[in-house]
Design a protein around this motif. Structure first.
Motif, PDB file in Angstrom:
ATOM      1  N   ILE A 234     -14.181  12.114   1.708  1.00 21.30           N
ATOM      2  CA  ILE A 234     -13.453  11.406   2.751  1.00 21.30           C
ATOM      3  C   ILE A 234     -12.239  12.216   3.179  1.00 21.30           C
ATOM      4  O   ILE A 234     -11.985  12.412   4.378  1.00 21.30           O
ATOM      5  N   SER A 235     -11.471  12.704   2.211  1.00 22.95           N
ATOM      6  CA  SER A 235     -10.269  13.478   2.510  1.00 22.95           C
ATOM      7  C   SER A 235     -10.588  14.763   3.275  1.00 22.95           C
ATOM      8  O   SER A 235      -9.874  15.126   4.208  1.00 22.95           O
TER       9      SER A 235
ATOM     10  N   THR B 287       0.827  -1.207   0.000  1.00 17.85           N
ATOM     11  CA  THR B 287       0.000   0.000   0.000  1.00 17.85           C
ATOM     12  C   THR B 287       0.862   1.258   0.000  1.00 17.85           C
ATOM     13  O   THR B 287       0.630   2.185  -0.788  1.00 17.85           O
ATOM     14  N   ILE B 288       1.864   1.285   0.846  1.00 17.28           N
ATOM     15  CA  ILE B 288       2.746   2.456   0.913  1.00 17.28           C
ATOM     16  C   ILE B 288       3.553   2.589  -0.374  1.00 17.28           C
ATOM     17  O   ILE B 288       3.735   3.689  -0.890  1.00 17.28           O
TER      18      ILE B 288
ATOM     19  N   PHE C 224      -1.966   8.128   6.138  1.00 18.83           N
ATOM     20  CA  PHE C 224      -2.443   6.818   6.598  1.00 18.83           C
ATOM     21  C   PHE C 224      -2.818   6.806   8.080  1.00 18.83           C
ATOM     22  O   PHE C 224      -3.191   5.761   8.611  1.00 18.83           O
ATOM     23  N   SER C 225      -2.678   7.954   8.730  1.00 22.17           N
ATOM     24  CA  SER C 225      -2.993   8.069  10.161  1.00 22.17           C
ATOM     25  C   SER C 225      -2.268   7.007  10.983  1.00 22.17           C
ATOM     26  O   SER C 225      -2.875   6.319  11.815  1.00 22.17           O
ATOM     27  N   ILE C 226      -0.973   6.861  10.703  1.00 23.87           N
ATOM     28  CA  ILE C 226      -0.144   5.952  11.483  1.00 23.87           C
ATOM     29  C   ILE C 226       1.062   6.733  11.987  1.00 23.87           C
ATOM     30  O   ILE C 226       1.365   7.817  11.491  1.00 23.87           O
ATOM     31  N   SER C 227       1.728   6.183  12.958  1.00 21.80           N
ATOM     32  CA  SER C 227       2.846   6.899  13.580  1.00 21.80           C
ATOM     33  C   SER C 227       4.019   7.030  12.604  1.00 21.80           C
ATOM     34  O   SER C 227       4.194   6.214  11.689  1.00 21.80           O
ATOM     35  N   LYS C 228       4.816   8.059  12.848  1.00 18.97           N
ATOM     36  CA  LYS C 228       6.022   8.255  12.033  1.00 18.97           C
ATOM     37  C   LYS C 228       6.970   7.080  12.215  1.00 18.97           C
ATOM     38  O   LYS C 228       7.670   6.676  11.284  1.00 18.97           O
TER      39      LYS C 228
ATOM     40  N   THR D 149       7.113  12.873   1.549  1.00 21.27           N
ATOM     41  CA  THR D 149       7.955  12.678   2.728  1.00 21.27           C
ATOM     42  C   THR D 149       7.337  11.623   3.647  1.00 21.27           C
ATOM     43  O   THR D 149       6.148  11.317   3.544  1.00 21.27           O
ATOM     44  N   ALA D 150       8.141  11.110   4.545  1.00 18.70           N
ATOM     45  CA  ALA D 150       7.653  10.126   5.515  1.00 18.70           C
ATOM     46  C   ALA D 150       6.557  10.738   6.385  1.00 18.70           C
ATOM     47  O   ALA D 150       5.574  10.065   6.717  1.00 18.70           O
ATOM     48  N   ASN D 151       6.707  12.010   6.751  1.00 16.25           N
ATOM     49  CA  ASN D 151       5.683  12.681   7.563  1.00 16.25           C
ATOM     50  C   ASN D 151       4.350  12.756   6.821  1.00 16.25           C
ATOM     51  O   ASN D 151       3.289  12.564   7.423  1.00 16.25           O
ATOM     52  N   GLU D 152       4.413  13.020   5.525  1.00 22.13           N
ATOM     53  CA  GLU D 152       3.179  13.095   4.732  1.00 22.13           C
ATOM     54  C   GLU D 152       2.522  11.715   4.625  1.00 22.13           C
ATOM     55  O   GLU D 152       1.295  11.605   4.651  1.00 22.13           O
TER      56      GLU D 152
END
Length: 150
Positions: free
Chosen positions: A145-146, A44-45, A64-68, A56-59
């Protein structure tokens, strides 16, 4: 009205699940994806990175509303497997852009080949206007949704 929408939502969920299953079962190239041995989250990623160059990893974590930390673990694994590479952001030296690397590009090429073969076989007899209506509707759903997620 609400009852009709709920019924339609349930039917859509079933149809989308059935489409995805059919794509996996009847796409002659789909079995080639298993050779890459990716988890669902990695897959998925990876597809998200493919569709969003210079992300970026932060984006990714935000989307995905998951932790960095979780994103970092997945990205580290994908990087070790040569699916992605990190490129320095020229305007922010503490930040890296995520891009497809050698294996990621091969995965992308396989994905495009699989999609094209599947489309030619199963979408050829569907009217373009019908496809445009489905696309327009799904864009509205995704936008809703977004915007509600922010």
């Amino acid at each position: 009205m609400l009852e009709d929408q709920q019924k339609m939502f349930k039917e859509l969920a079933v149809v989308f699940s059935e489409y995805y299953l059919n794509y996996l079962l009847y796409n002659k190239n789909a079995e080639k994806f298993t050779a890459f041995n990716l988890t669902t989250q990695q897959d998925t990623i990876l597809f998200f990175v493919k569709d969003n160059p210079h992300i970026t990893a932060n984006e990714i974590a935000k989307k995905f509303s998951i932790s960095k930390s979780a994103v970092s673990q997945v990205l580290s694994k994908l990087e070790a497997l040569k699916f992605i590479k990190r490129e320095p952001n020229p305007t922010n030296h503490r930040e890296f852009f995520i891009a497809l690397a050698e294996e990621g590009l091969a995965y992308q090429a396989l994905s495009e080949e699989a999609d094209n073969d599947f489309m030619m076989k199963h979408f050829a007899d569907i009217d373009l206007v019908q496809l445009q209506n489905v696309l327009q509707t799904m864009k509205k759903v995704n936008a809703s949704i977004s915007s509600s997620d922010e």
